[in-house]
Design an enzyme around this catalytic site. Structure first.
Site, short mmCIF file in Angstrom:
data_model
loop_
_atom_site.label_atom_id
_atom_site.label_comp_id
_atom_site.label_asym_id
_atom_site.label_seq_id
_atom_site.Cartn_x
_atom_site.Cartn_y
_atom_site.Cartn_z
N LYS A 11 0.83 -1.22 0.00
CA LYS A 11 0.00 0.00 0.00
C LYS A 11 0.86 1.27 0.00
O LYS A 11 0.47 2.25 -0.63
CB LYS A 11 -1.04 -0.01 1.13
CG LYS A 11 -0.49 0.00 2.52
CD LYS A 11 -1.59 -0.21 3.56
CE LYS A 11 -1.00 -0.57 4.90
NZ LYS A 11 0.01 0.36 5.43
N ARG A 86 -7.37 2.32 11.20
CA ARG A 86 -7.20 0.88 11.35
C ARG A 86 -8.10 0.30 12.43
O ARG A 86 -8.14 -0.91 12.60
CB ARG A 86 -5.75 0.59 11.75
CG ARG A 86 -4.78 0.38 10.59
CD ARG A 86 -3.37 0.60 11.14
NE ARG A 86 -2.41 -0.33 10.64
CZ ARG A 86 -1.38 0.03 9.85
NH1 ARG A 86 -1.26 1.26 9.43
NH2 ARG A 86 -0.51 -0.85 9.48
N ARG A 125 11.40 -8.69 2.63
CA ARG A 125 11.68 -7.28 2.90
C ARG A 125 12.54 -7.12 4.17
O ARG A 125 13.42 -6.26 4.23
CB ARG A 125 10.36 -6.51 3.08
CG ARG A 125 10.55 -5.04 3.31
CD ARG A 125 9.23 -4.29 3.23
NE ARG A 125 8.55 -4.27 4.51
CZ ARG A 125 7.33 -3.75 4.69
NH1 ARG A 125 6.66 -3.22 3.67
NH2 ARG A 125 6.78 -3.74 5.87
N ARG A 131 13.60 -3.90 8.78
CA ARG A 131 12.61 -3.26 9.66
C ARG A 131 12.46 -4.10 10.91
O ARG A 131 12.36 -5.32 10.85
CB ARG A 131 11.26 -3.15 8.94
CG ARG A 131 11.05 -1.79 8.33
CD ARG A 131 9.77 -1.71 7.55
NE ARG A 131 8.57 -1.94 8.34
CZ ARG A 131 7.37 -1.52 7.96
NH1 ARG A 131 7.22 -0.85 6.84
NH2 ARG A 131 6.31 -1.79 8.70
N ARG A 142 0.77 -8.91 13.27
CA ARG A 142 0.24 -7.75 12.53
C ARG A 142 -0.88 -8.18 11.58
O ARG A 142 -1.90 -7.49 11.45
CB ARG A 142 1.37 -7.05 11.76
CG ARG A 142 2.31 -6.29 12.70
CD ARG A 142 3.64 -5.96 12.05
NE ARG A 142 3.51 -5.06 10.94
CZ ARG A 142 4.33 -5.05 9.88
NH1 ARG A 142 5.32 -5.91 9.80
NH2 ARG A 142 4.14 -4.18 8.92
P1 AMP Z 1 2.63 0.55 8.40
O1 AMP Z 1 3.87 1.08 7.80
O2 AMP Z 1 1.39 1.22 7.90
O3 AMP Z 1 2.54 -0.95 8.32
O4 AMP Z 1 2.70 0.89 9.98
C1 AMP Z 1 3.78 0.41 10.77
C2 AMP Z 1 3.37 0.39 12.24
O5 AMP Z 1 3.04 1.72 12.67
C3 AMP Z 1 2.14 -0.45 12.57
O6 AMP Z 1 2.44 -1.83 12.72
C4 AMP Z 1 1.70 0.20 13.87
O7 AMP Z 1 2.53 -0.18 14.94
C5 AMP Z 1 1.96 1.67 13.60
N1 AMP Z 1 0.78 2.31 12.96
C6 AMP Z 1 0.69 2.82 11.71
N2 AMP Z 1 -0.54 3.32 11.47
C7 AMP Z 1 -1.26 3.09 12.61
C8 AMP Z 1 -2.61 3.34 12.98
N3 AMP Z 1 -3.48 3.92 12.13
N4 AMP Z 1 -2.99 2.98 14.23
C9 AMP Z 1 -2.13 2.41 15.09
N5 AMP Z 1 -0.86 2.11 14.79
C10 AMP Z 1 -0.42 2.45 13.56
#
Ligand code: AMP
Length: 187
Positions: A11, A86, A125, A131, A142
């Site tokens: 995404k 989310r 990745r 990461r 996740r």
């Molecule tokens: P992402 O890069 O979108 O996968 O986000 C990485 C991490 O950031 C997630 O696994 C959460 O720990 C945190 N995170 C990102 N967006 C949110 C959200 N909307 N609500 C809560 N945690 C978030």
């Protein structure tokens, strides 16, 4: 618009391309958190413990961060949110923010992919860019949160008739073409 998809669905990559092609500001909550972690800000220090465990950062923290970001001048004509909302509480917060700014969501794009493909991609990745939330146990956690909480978010928008689903499996360029075609139909 929103882009929603499980971890590893691409995404972020697709959001960057949509942003460029449609000239719309993309906002990724994951990127904002990672940037704060890197700069060791108070927000970053708070968020890091949740991110490393693959948990959601608490809604109170995430909601106020998004509220601040959406008050900036560059998003008053519209934006693409990647990775937010989310949870159900985040949907309610975003509804409030949009109402206050007299904005409405046009489209919610959901990227789909099956879990085993996602685990494979994310483990790949992890090797490439290390990461700290990309080991198998955290990845599966996740994915579980996505199924438990974020799919319910998609259902809420589905009830409003604004969800467009796109198959996220395949070469990146092909997925982009699917996304752009779906957005043309949706607009
Ligand atoms: P992402 O890069 O979108 O996968 O986000 C990485 C991490 O950031 C997630 O696994 C959460 O720990 C945190 N995170 C990102 N967006 C949110 C959200 N909307 N609500 C809560 N945690 C978030």
């Amino acid at each position: 618009m929103l882009i929603i998809g499980p971890p590893g669905s691409g995404k972020g990559t697709q959001a960057a391309r949509i942003s460029e092609r449609l000239d719309v500001v993309a906002i990724s909550t994951g990127d904002i958190f990672r940037d704060n972690v890197k700069r060791e800000t108070p927000l970053g220090l708070e968020a890091k413990k949740y991110m490393d465990a693959g948990d959601f950062v608490p809604d109170s923290v995430t909601n106020s961060m998004v509220r601040d970001r959406l008050a900036a001048d560059d998003v008053q004509e519209g934006f693409l949110l990647d990775g937010y909302p989310r949870t159900a509480s985040q949907v309610a917060e975003l509804d409030d923010i949009l109402r206050e700014n007299e904005l409405e969501l046009d489209v919610v794009l959901q990227l789909t992919a099956d879990d085993e493909e996602l685990v494979k991609r994310l483990l790949g990745r992890a090797k490439l860019d290390g990461r700290s939330d990309d080991n198998e146990q955290v990845i599966r956690h996740r994915l579980g949160l996505y199924h438990d909480q974020t799919e319910a978010v998609v259902s809420r928008y589905d009830e409003r008739g604004i969800v467009t689903k796109v198959d996220g499996i395949g070469p990146i360029d092909e997925v982009t073409e699917r996304v752009m075609a779906a957005l043309k139909v949706a607009s």
